[in-house]
Design a protein around this motif. Structure first.
Motif, PDB file in Angstrom:
ATOM      1  N   MET A   1       0.823  -1.207   0.000  1.00 37.93           N
ATOM      2  CA  MET A   1       0.000   0.000   0.000  1.00 37.93           C
ATOM      3  C   MET A   1       0.862   1.264   0.000  1.00 37.93           C
ATOM      4  SD  MET A   1      -3.214  -0.801  -0.213  1.00 37.93           S
ATOM      5  CE  MET A   1      -2.635  -2.073  -1.348  1.00 37.93           C
TER       6      MET A   1
ATOM      7  N   VAL B   1      -2.991   4.737  -3.680  1.00 38.52           N
ATOM      8  CA  VAL B   1      -3.314   5.034  -2.282  1.00 38.52           C
ATOM      9  C   VAL B   1      -2.585   6.315  -1.901  1.00 38.52           C
ATOM     10  CG1 VAL B   1      -3.278   4.183   0.089  1.00 38.52           C
ATOM     11  CG2 VAL B   1      -3.522   2.572  -1.806  1.00 38.52           C
TER      12      VAL B   1
ATOM     13  N   GLU C   1     -10.011   6.476   4.521  1.00 39.05           N
ATOM     14  CA  GLU C   1      -9.767   5.407   3.548  1.00 39.05           C
ATOM     15  C   GLU C   1      -8.363   4.840   3.651  1.00 39.05           C
ATOM     16  OE1 GLU C   1     -10.087   4.501  -1.277  1.00 39.05           O
ATOM     17  OE2 GLU C   1     -10.303   6.561  -0.529  1.00 39.05           O
TER      18      GLU C   1
ATOM     19  N   ARG D   1      -7.313   0.799   4.013  1.00 38.61           N
ATOM     20  CA  ARG D   1      -6.530   0.067   3.016  1.00 38.61           C
ATOM     21  C   ARG D   1      -5.164  -0.363   3.539  1.00 38.61           C
ATOM     22  NH1 ARG D   1      -6.994   2.644  -2.883  1.00 38.61           N
ATOM     23  NH2 ARG D   1      -6.117   0.584  -3.306  1.00 38.61           N
TER      24      ARG D   1
ATOM     25  N   ARG E   1     -13.696  -2.317   2.663  1.00 33.37           N
ATOM     26  CA  ARG E   1     -14.538  -1.136   2.449  1.00 33.37           C
ATOM     27  C   ARG E   1     -15.946  -1.471   2.932  1.00 33.37           C
ATOM     28  NH1 ARG E   1     -17.857   1.327  -1.507  1.00 33.37           N
ATOM     29  NH2 ARG E   1     -17.328   3.515  -1.899  1.00 33.37           N
TER      30      ARG E   1
END
Length: 419
Positions: free
Chosen positions: A136, A142, A402, A406, A412
């Motif tokens: 990530m 992201v 968010e 992640r 989600r």
């Protein structure tokens, strides 16, 4: 006169040379030979040493405190009076007493060595969580503020959640509303920073709540500058490289519910004055809210969960001050793209994760993670809590958090976002 001046110059140059030697020694030799009971080089992949090696660590017990104390004392010679912790007047009973603890330290009984390996599924779980963080952080899709900055670019004030235990080579980044009170208790026990009758406190649950959150009980990264001056960042990097670093997280939306329940559904004068009054004035048609939390609760007045979310989504909130730590995003508290955590615990699997971590640190016979019997905020309650929010507000809130979803592998919440 000239001879005296030359002597002072030689003393200053010699002192500077000695500082460089200490820093080079610290960096090259590392802390792995200086701490008592556990290897501090990062990585759960390092196997436990066989039992017969354990006895070789015992003679180092007396060397550890003296070496660390010598560094502190030497560095403090170059600080102005009142700026170095060891030379400051001793604080009250709530002070960090780790140096006194080291002076009175009595070696513990033989520490047990585990002969059976950690369950494969627990090792795999940690590997997956660490790999996800790396992916990530490398994924351009992201994006969040501060993601691509270097560790040197992080201000000291943003490093105040990284607690260091030099005795066992551990760094813990605490996240409020994720069992951080009990993990702070563990860190106090391990670092031996609280004495009772001259003996380090061994029972985590015996540590009063006011001391658990007292900043003087914990040695955090943002205190390094005061102790080590211009060498602070260098020593931070050395410890980050060699120590075991861990963090515990939870579902971001459930954490928000927990923060609201704890700070606004219970009588908390500080949070009422700092935040609840603002929410009541701006979003609850209360231009003159009650002056105290008792007066407000007696009148049945407190901000709703919807008011709380309005406050988080209001751009004016962050313009006035950064989010409070109880609802600040984890990536802002713990910098997971600048710090490679060796262990990522989830509150949802807290019991297994705590046992795994303490065993990995080889301190599970010294301290146990306290089990909580209090009612925990359940993820199944999310739909009920968020039903009071508009669909637009729910989607905006997800965007705000968010990155935490992640980075740490939380799905989600489509059932909430699509209602």
């Amino acid at each position: 006169m000239g001879t005296s001046r030359m002597f002072r110059i030689f003393v200053v140059l010699g002192s500077a040379f000695m500082i460089l030697l200490i820093i080079i020694y610290w960096d090259d030799v590392g802390a792995s030979h200086l701490y008592l009971h556990t290897p501090v080089s990062p990585g759960p992949k390092i196997p436990h040493p066989p039992p017969h090696h354990h006895h070789h660590h015992q003679p180092q017990t007396s060397r550890t405190p003296s070496f660390l104390s010598d560094i502190d004392a030497f560095v403090n010679q170059f600080l102005e009076p009142g700026t170095g912790e060891p030379t400051d007047p001793a604080p009250a009973d709530t002070s960090n007493q780790s140096e006194k603890a080291e002076e009175r330290y009595v070696p513990r009984r033989e520490w047990k060595i585990h002969l059976t390996p950690v369950a494969a599924e627990l090792r795999d779980r940690q590997e997956q969580r660490r790999r996800l963080l790396q992916e990530m952080c490398a994924n351009d899709s992201v994006a969040f503020p501060g993601k691509n900055r270097s560790f040197d670019d992080i201000p000291n004030r943003e490093l105040d959640h990284l607690i260091v235990d030099d005795r066992h080579g551990v760094i813990y980044c605490y996240v409020p509303k994720v069992a951080c009170s009990n993990w702070k208790r563990i860190m106090i026990v391990l670092s031996e920073s609280l004495l009772r009758d001259g003996v380090p406190q061994r029972d985590p649950l015996a540590i009063p709540g006011d001391l658990v959150h007292n900043s003087s009980m914990h040695f955090t990264f943002n205190k390094f500058w005061k102790r080590y001056g211009k060498f602070a960042r260098h020593l931070m990097k050395v410890k980050l490289k060699k120590y075991t670093k861990f963090i515990f997280v939870r579902d971001p939306f459930v954490r928000l519910i927990s923060a609201y329940r704890n700070k606004f559904e219970l009588r908390n004068e500080d949070f009422y004055r700092r935040f609840a009054q603002v929410m009541l004035r701006r979003y609850a048609n209360q231009p003159t809210p009650p002056a105290s939390v008792d007066e407000a609760f007696d009148g049945g007045i407190h901000p709703s969960f919807s008011n709380f979310i309005q406050y988080l989504l209001d751009p004016q909130t962050e313009k006035e001050m950064p989010f409070n730590e109880h609802w600040r995003q984890v990536y802002r508290l713990c910098h997971p793209c600048q710090i490679q955590y060796d262990f990522v615990g989830h509150l949802e699997t807290a019991e297994d994760d705590a046992e795994h971590l303490l065993r990995q640190l080889r301190v599970d016979n010294v301290v146990e993670f306290p089990t909580s019997h209090r009612n925990l905020t359940a993820s199944t309650w999310e739909s009920d809590w968020f039903s009071t929010l508009s669909a637009e507000a729910r989607r905006e809130l997800y965007k705000l958090y968010e990155a935490d979803f992640r980075l740490f592998g939380y799905d989600r919440p489509d059932s909430i976002l699509n209602e």
